[in-house]
Scaffold this motif. Structure first.
Motif, mmCIF file in Angstrom:
data_model
loop_
_atom_site.group_PDB
_atom_site.id
_atom_site.type_symbol
_atom_site.label_atom_id
_atom_site.label_comp_id
_atom_site.label_asym_id
_atom_site.label_seq_id
_atom_site.Cartn_x
_atom_site.Cartn_y
_atom_site.Cartn_z
ATOM 1 N N LEU A 92 0.817 -1.211 0.000
ATOM 2 C CA LEU A 92 0.000 0.000 0.000
ATOM 3 C C LEU A 92 0.850 1.259 0.000
ATOM 4 N N LEU A 93 2.042 1.176 0.577
ATOM 5 C CA LEU A 93 2.893 2.349 0.600
ATOM 6 C C LEU A 93 3.333 2.708 -0.818
ATOM 7 N N ALA A 94 3.572 1.709 -1.637
ATOM 8 C CA ALA A 94 4.009 1.962 -3.010
ATOM 9 C C ALA A 94 2.856 2.359 -3.916
ATOM 10 N N LYS A 95 1.728 1.642 -3.813
ATOM 11 C CA LYS A 95 0.647 1.848 -4.783
ATOM 12 C C LYS A 95 -0.468 2.758 -4.290
ATOM 13 N N GLY A 96 -0.483 3.113 -2.995
ATOM 14 C CA GLY A 96 -1.551 3.934 -2.453
ATOM 15 C C GLY A 96 -2.739 3.099 -2.015
ATOM 16 N N PHE A 97 -3.747 3.792 -1.491
ATOM 17 C CA PHE A 97 -4.919 3.095 -0.966
ATOM 18 C C PHE A 97 -6.156 3.966 -1.132
ATOM 19 N N GLN A 98 -7.282 3.315 -1.413
ATOM 20 C CA GLN A 98 -8.551 4.023 -1.515
ATOM 21 C C GLN A 98 -9.683 3.093 -1.091
ATOM 22 N N ALA A 99 -10.440 3.520 -0.082
ATOM 23 C CA ALA A 99 -11.590 2.732 0.384
ATOM 24 C C ALA A 99 -12.822 3.162 -0.398
ATOM 25 N N LYS A 100 -13.414 2.223 -1.101
ATOM 26 C CA LYS A 100 -14.603 2.522 -1.904
ATOM 27 C C LYS A 100 -15.875 2.560 -1.065
ATOM 28 N N SER A 101 -15.798 2.037 0.160
ATOM 29 C CA SER A 101 -16.955 2.024 1.064
ATOM 30 C C SER A 101 -16.448 2.061 2.497
ATOM 31 N N ALA A 102 -17.359 2.286 3.435
ATOM 32 C CA ALA A 102 -16.984 2.311 4.849
ATOM 33 C C ALA A 102 -16.387 0.979 5.284
ATOM 34 N N LYS A 103 -16.909 -0.120 4.746
ATOM 35 C CA LYS A 103 -16.415 -1.439 5.117
ATOM 36 C C LYS A 103 -14.960 -1.639 4.717
ATOM 37 N N GLU A 104 -14.516 -0.939 3.679
ATOM 38 C CA GLU A 104 -13.150 -1.101 3.191
ATOM 39 C C GLU A 104 -12.152 -0.220 3.933
ATOM 40 N N GLU A 105 -12.625 0.705 4.762
ATOM 41 C CA GLU A 105 -11.711 1.538 5.542
ATOM 42 C C GLU A 105 -10.983 0.655 6.551
ATOM 43 N N ARG A 106 -9.668 0.787 6.595
ATOM 44 C CA ARG A 106 -8.846 -0.151 7.377
ATOM 45 C C ARG A 106 -8.254 0.533 8.601
ATOM 46 N N ARG A 107 -8.372 -0.131 9.742
ATOM 47 C CA ARG A 107 -7.965 0.469 11.012
ATOM 48 C C ARG A 107 -6.451 0.635 11.096
ATOM 49 N N CYS A 108 -6.041 1.819 11.519
ATOM 50 C CA CYS A 108 -4.626 2.107 11.770
ATOM 51 C C CYS A 108 -4.280 1.598 13.165
ATOM 52 N N PRO A 109 -3.350 0.661 13.298
ATOM 53 C CA PRO A 109 -3.118 0.025 14.601
ATOM 54 C C PRO A 109 -2.680 0.965 15.715
ATOM 55 N N LYS A 110 -1.944 2.025 15.366
ATOM 56 C CA LYS A 110 -1.312 2.803 16.432
ATOM 57 C C LYS A 110 -1.673 4.286 16.423
ATOM 58 N N VAL A 111 -2.663 4.690 15.646
ATOM 59 C CA VAL A 111 -2.977 6.113 15.499
ATOM 60 C C VAL A 111 -4.067 6.530 16.479
#
Length: 691
Positions: A92-111
């Motif tokens: 994901l760091l190389a290609k980026g990330f995009q959540a198309k829906s709320a379900k696809e939003e991914r939790r940040c472990p330490k933020v």
């Protein structure tokens, strides 16, 4: 010296600029803004912008930009989250990330995200607790009262409370935050685009980076409501426009004594710069070993390069004779005013000599403290977990005011988040870091030092590091949870090699920390408070306090500058980014940008320079207009801004931001991030009026 810093000394004699100052929200100079720009923010305006601002606990700023908990910040501020979510198969760091829906939003472990909701003056209470005390007794009383005040305020895990020191102890405030520990990634561009230009362009302008990211705060497994958010401006910022930056500047030393600045120049900065230079070399060699190693360490290398360049800029500013000459003159004038004021003179009696002696003591113990008390000998996340578990087992049994600060009731939720979030810990990087730390330990304290012998025994640093990393089970969050919940009995019984090492060195690392806190920190804190009170007695609060990674608001305008006869424009464009592309890193535009060429007009603004007074920690700060609408996103400063830790130079000090129009244009036409774009463009109620 960098070309952009050459004129620093010549400009220090200029009068203070209207734009200078990182202002607390309860003391913002609204009348001064009106006098300069014909606009006076109302209290309703200030409250709206304050509540729309967000602090990321790891050291960055951010802002609410929708009523559904959407938060805007820099890519580099949540790079650690992206790295935690990255795998060899899904980079994901190389290609980026995009959540198309709320379900696809991914939790940040330490933020963790914080929203400042309340500020209370506690100066009298803190002063009462430390009245008549000096040295270690002063420091102990101050910490006990801080823990007591914070503990009484933090009524649940969704509340964070911090006692904030302002004017170096001249004032104290209690800041109460709404705390969000469920933060999820929504959008991030490619690492190469966020950091376009790499180290070569870092702290430079013109810039063409797209250092943008969006996360969302969640509560009870649903997006959190955020009624106080900053709406997106329908018209972007133009050169000369009045703008405001609301964020959390990390630290300045504009009110430090000359002796403290000289210590930074001669002792502290050179040691740190040398260590960072060695780390950069180590990481460059490591990342060149294989694509997988590059993936693991690229973010850490970028952070080290950033720190090295930033601190080198500070060092060059302090090495400029004009800066110290100005500081000496200001200090001499302050002493005269203090001597003419009996109350202020009594406050500072003997202070200057005490500060000098404390700094000399600091010089003598610095190597010992850096290796032991500050933990430079143990550069490992796994060891940090081990030490936290060992100390938590001891500290939790003590009354709250008597604990080490990071284990007080008010701080434990953050500590638990770090210990109990499941995120990968690359073993190769852990071994590399521990090897580096063990080598520096032996090099710094000597092979015959008793502590060095106790840590290394007869092992070579690399062999010991490999053995510890291979043998520990602390990479498993379930193991850490069992030890945390098992308390002292479980920790004392553990045979995990990292826990064993943490137990073995705990007494000496604690002792080193205590020696520093009692003999250096205590004196500098108390004398800083004494000088601050004297300063306030003779000057009042006409100037802003030094930055402390607490929420501040400043104002300025979109404006370029003259760099030794070369006019630097205020805005860069998409066309300029395509013109800067070489097809090779660090000037290689990612594929989505190349495919989108022509979809965005060449003249569309991408980045901009402003006169806002910022410093590290302001990364991720929103740039807003008179209506309190978002027109940009701070992500950097120029080279002259590096000296801003000590003085603000209006002619050349510039903040660097991604332009609001450029953010939207890339989201829509480069990335097709329509979900985010629609959320940002959603109609909102009119902003609070200004007078």
């Amino acid at each position: 010296m960098h070309r952009g810093l050459l004129a620093f000394g010549l400009l220090l004699s200029l009068p203070a600029s209207a734009e200078e100052g990182m202002w607390t929200y309860d003391a913002f100079p609204a009348a001064q803004v009106k006098k300069t720009y014909g606009f006076e923010p109302t209290q309703a305006w200030l409250d709206k912008v304050r509540l729309g601002s967000v602090r990321l606990a790891g050291g960055c700023s951010a802002s609410f930009v929708s009523p559904e908990g959407l938060v805007m910040t820099n890519h580099h501020c949540i790079r650690g989250c992206i790295e935690d979510l990255t795998t060899a198969k899904d980079d994901l760091l190389a290609k980026g990330f995009q959540a198309k829906s709320a379900k696809e939003e991914r939790r940040c472990p330490k933020v963790e995200a914080n929203q400042l909701v309340e500020m209370t003056d506690v100066t009298e209470r803190m002063n009462t607790a430390t009245k008549g005390l000096t040295g270690a007794a002063f420091n102990t009383a101050l910490k006990k009262e801080t823990a007591t005040v914070e503990g009484a305020c933090a009524t649940g895990t969704d509340v964070r409370c911090d006692v904030v020191t302002l004017y170096n102890g001249g004032k104290y405030q209690l800041y109460k935050y709404r705390r969000f520990q469920d933060v999820r990634l929504v959008f991030a561009p490619e690492f190469s685009m966020a950091a376009f230009g790499g180290d070569a362009d870092n702290f430079n302008f013109p810039r063409f980076g797209y250092d943008v990211a969006f996360v969302r705060v969640w509560q009870d497994d649903a997006p959190a409501k955020s009624p106080d958010f900053l709406p997106w401006a329908k018209e972007g910022a133009k050169e000369g426009d009045l703008i405001f930056v609301s964020g959390h500047p990390g630290g300045t030393e504009r009110k430090s004594t000359v002796a403290e600045l000289e210590f930074q120049r001669d002792v502290a900065l050179p040691q740190t710069l040398l260590t960072l230079a060695e780390m950069r070399g180590m990481l460059r060699e490591f990342t060149s070993g294989s694509p997988d190693r590059y993936r693991m360490a690229r973010s850490r290398l970028r952070g080290v390069e950033n720190g090295l360049k930033a601190l080198r800029g500070r060092q060059e500013a302090l090495a400029d004779p004009a800066l110290l000459a100005r500081k000496r003159q200001e200090e001499a004038e302050l002493k005269k005013r203090i001597d003419a004021n009996p109350q202020a003179k009594a406050l500072t009696q003997g202070m200057w000599d005490e500060t000098g002696k404390a700094l000399e003591a600091w010089r003598r113990m610095m190597n010992d403290y850096r290796m032991k008390g500050a933990g430079d000998a143990f550069r490992s996340e796994l060891f940090a977990h081990a030490q936290a578990l060992v100390r938590a087992a001891d500290e939790k049994s003590k009354p709250n005011p008597e604990r080490l600060r990071e284990y007080t009731d008010g701080q434990l939720p953050g500590l638990h988040q770090q210990l109990l979030r499941d995120a990968p810990i690359p073993s190769e990087l852990e071994t590399l870091g521990m090897t580096f730390g063990f080598n520096k330990l032996r090099e710094t304290l000597g092979a015959d030092d008793a502590f060095v012998r106790e840590v290394l025994g007869k092992e070579a640093p690399a062999d010991l590091a490999r053995s510890l990393v291979r043998g520990t089970k602390l990479g498993d969050v379930k193991v850490r949870k069992a030890l945390l919940e098992g308390g002292k009995a479980a920790v004392d019984a553990s045979k995990d090699p990292m826990i064993v090492l943490a137990r073995k060195v705990d007494a000496q690392t604690r002792a080193s920390r205590k020696q520093y806190e009692d003999t250096v920190e205590a004196v500098l804190k108390r004398n800083g408070e004494r000088l601050a009170k004297a300063y306030l007695a003779v000057n009042g609060t006409s100037g802003a306090p030094d930055a402390t990674f607490t929420l501040r608001l400043n104002y300025g305008q979109v404006k370029g500058w003259d760099d030794n006869g070369t006019a630097v424009p205020a805005l860069t464009t998409f066309g300029g980014a395509y013109g800067r592309d070489t097809g090779k890193e660090p000037f290689k535009l990612p594929d989505p940008w190349m495919k989108a060429k022509g979809k965005v007009p060449d003249q569309m603004p991408l980045d901009m320079a402003t006169t806002n007074d910022i410093i590290g920690g302001n990364s991720g700060s929103p740039v807003v207009n008179r209506e309190g609408e978002v027109v940009g996103l701070i992500f950097d400063g120029n080279l002259p801004s590096l000296g801003g830790r000590y003085a603000y130079v209006p002619e050349s000090n510039r903040a660097v931001a991604v332009h609001g129009d450029g953010i939207l244009a890339a989201l829509e036409h480069v990335y097709g991030a329509t979900r985010v774009v629609n959320e940002l463009k959603r109609p909102v109620a009119p902003a609070a009026p200004a007078r």
